[in-house]
Design an enzyme around this catalytic site. Structure first.
Site, mmCIF file in Angstrom:
data_model
loop_
_atom_site.group_PDB
_atom_site.id
_atom_site.type_symbol
_atom_site.label_atom_id
_atom_site.label_comp_id
_atom_site.label_asym_id
_atom_site.label_seq_id
_atom_site.Cartn_x
_atom_site.Cartn_y
_atom_site.Cartn_z
ATOM 1 N N ALA A 157 0.843 -1.209 0.000
ATOM 2 C CA ALA A 157 0.000 0.000 0.000
ATOM 3 C C ALA A 157 0.871 1.250 0.000
ATOM 4 C CB ALA A 157 -0.933 -0.010 1.211
ATOM 5 N N THR A 214 10.850 6.305 8.268
ATOM 6 C CA THR A 214 9.872 5.268 7.929
ATOM 7 C C THR A 214 9.331 5.514 6.524
ATOM 8 O OG1 THR A 214 9.209 5.371 10.242
ATOM 9 C CG2 THR A 214 7.813 4.055 8.792
ATOM 10 N N ASP A 266 10.383 2.412 0.746
ATOM 11 C CA ASP A 266 9.213 2.223 -0.130
ATOM 12 C C ASP A 266 9.091 3.385 -1.116
ATOM 13 O OD1 ASP A 266 8.494 -0.165 1.059
ATOM 14 O OD2 ASP A 266 7.232 0.796 2.565
#
Ligand SMILES: Nc1ncnc2c1ncn2[C@@H]1O[C@H](COP(=O)(O)OP(=O)(O)O)[C@@H](O)[C@H]1O
Ligand SMILES: [Mg+2]
Length: 371
Positions: free
Chosen positions: A104, A314, A318
């Site tokens: 996601a 974080t 991605d």
């Protein structure tokens, strides 16, 4: 505890609901996109902004999409002084539930970079599924291939942030790991085969990733596998269908069982990946930047684009992988792809959280103008 001592067993995995009203059914044709409607005229030639201007083309000329196949997770953060002892109940100082999961995250990154992006994944029929749906929708991701399953909860993780800085995490794989059909649905394989590029990670069963990668290869669609997720060897059957493997330094070390502290060590570990049949390896090295290794060619190194203030890394990996994929499918050179990804990741580390920190295209282009 009494009646609450065990949770009710999950319902059996029911057939997928193709027309789930919770997921608005967007047109299945390649969606039209408006990449950067208010882009300023660049002061110097910039390959990224040229692309952005060209891309406000009519829908039938829209580029083949990015298809991200992977996990969707609800991350339940609790801030505590210490872990509870056995049988003890404690109060948290704070709590928050955020949408996440590597799949996601990467899909939202593609959507926020204004590239037409589909997410193929599974959630349960619960509140966490709605949270993830909303997050994907907010990122402009197409949800036609987000499937809801009755037999498993949405994947979730309880992240216990302790005052001494230690984190303890419990993961419920839920719909990420179970209730996948033995053979993926035809329409799901079709969107994979219609893609310009496919992005995978390791938070769903290998068997699903293998089916997707095989389908992509049969349609000559390149596949990037982000090595993040389960810490288990990657099956040869999957590696055979991967065009680019993208680990960070620790994932590369675990996969190859080799040290990855120096450039020399990293090169040797990458050599082992080449031996396993992966021709391109994109290594993410945190604050040391990234290196793209292509078998038989000189490696290309990209340093970080330094951030004025690093708030939270974080989601940096991605963001990096997804932004690289977007630049690649847009036809940029490998060097340009690395730079675009470094710029996107640099913006990501300046904001707290994963999905909330993913930059839009204009911010990335603006940063690229300055470096
Ligand atoms: N402190 C930082 N400042 C700027 N960019 C960073 C910083 N840390 C990471 N990045 C960028 O994010 C990319 C991915 O981060 P990395 O830590 O390597 O991935 P992962 O999250 O998978 O461990 C790096 O290659 C770099 O471009
Ligand atoms: Mg890292």
């Amino acid at each position: 505890m009494g009646a609450f001592s065990t949770l009710s067993p999950p319902k059996p995995c029911l057939p997928h609901n193709n027309n789930n009203p919770r997921f608005p059914n967007q047109p299945t044709k390649t969606p039209s996109v408006n990449f950067a409607p208010h882009l300023p005229t660049p002061s110097k030639p910039n390959p990224f902004s040229r692309l952005a201007l060209e891309s406000s083309s009519p829908p039938n000329h829209a580029p083949p999409p990015l298809v991200v196949v992977g996990s969707a997770n609800a991350d339940i953060y609790v801030e505590i002084d210490r872990l509870p002892k056995e049988g003890e109940t404690i109060s948290a100082k704070n709590g928050q539930t955020l949408a996440g999961g590597k799949g996601a995250n990467q899909a939202v990154c593609g959507g926020k970079l204004a590239y037409p992006t589909y997410f193929l994944g599974q959630v349960g029929e619960d509140a966490h599924g709605k949270l993830i749906t909303a997050a994907l929708e907010g990122g402009g991701v197409f949800l036609n291939h987000l499937n809801s399953v009755a037999g498993a909860p949405t994947g979730h993780a309880v992240v216990m942030l302790q005052s001494d800085g230690q984190n303890s995490i419990i993961i419920v794989g839920g719909a990420n790991m179970s209730c996948w059909p033995e053979n993926l649905r035809r329409e799901d394989l079709e969107v994979v085969q219609s893609a310009g590029i496919v992005l995978l990670q390791r938070e769903i069963p290998d068997s699903v990733n293998i089916q997707v990668a095989k389908a992509a290869r049969s349609a000559h669609v390149p596949v990037i596998l982000d090595a993040g997720g389960v810490d288990a060897p990657i099956p040869r059957e999957l590696l055979n269908f991967i065009d680019i493997l993208s680990p960070n330094e620790t994932e590369l070390a675990r996969l190859t069982n080799m040290p990855t502290e120096t450039f020399e060590q990293i090169s040797q570990a990458v050599g082992k990946c080449h031996e396993l049949g992966v021709k391109q390896v994109l290594v993410k090295l945190g604050a040391k930047g990234s290196i793209l290794f292509t078998q038989g060619e000189e490696p290309i190194r990209q340093s970080i684009i330094s951030a004025p203030k690093v708030i939270d890394t974080t989601g940096a990996g991605d963001t990096f992988t997804a932004a690289f994929a977007v630049a690649l499918v847009e036809g940029k050179t490998k060097r340009e792809c690395l730079k675009f990804a470094a710029a996107a990741a640099s913006l990501c580390v300046q904001v707290k959280g994963a999905i909330p920190s993913m930059p839009d295209r204009i911010s990335v282009l603006n940063l690229l103008e300055t470096v």
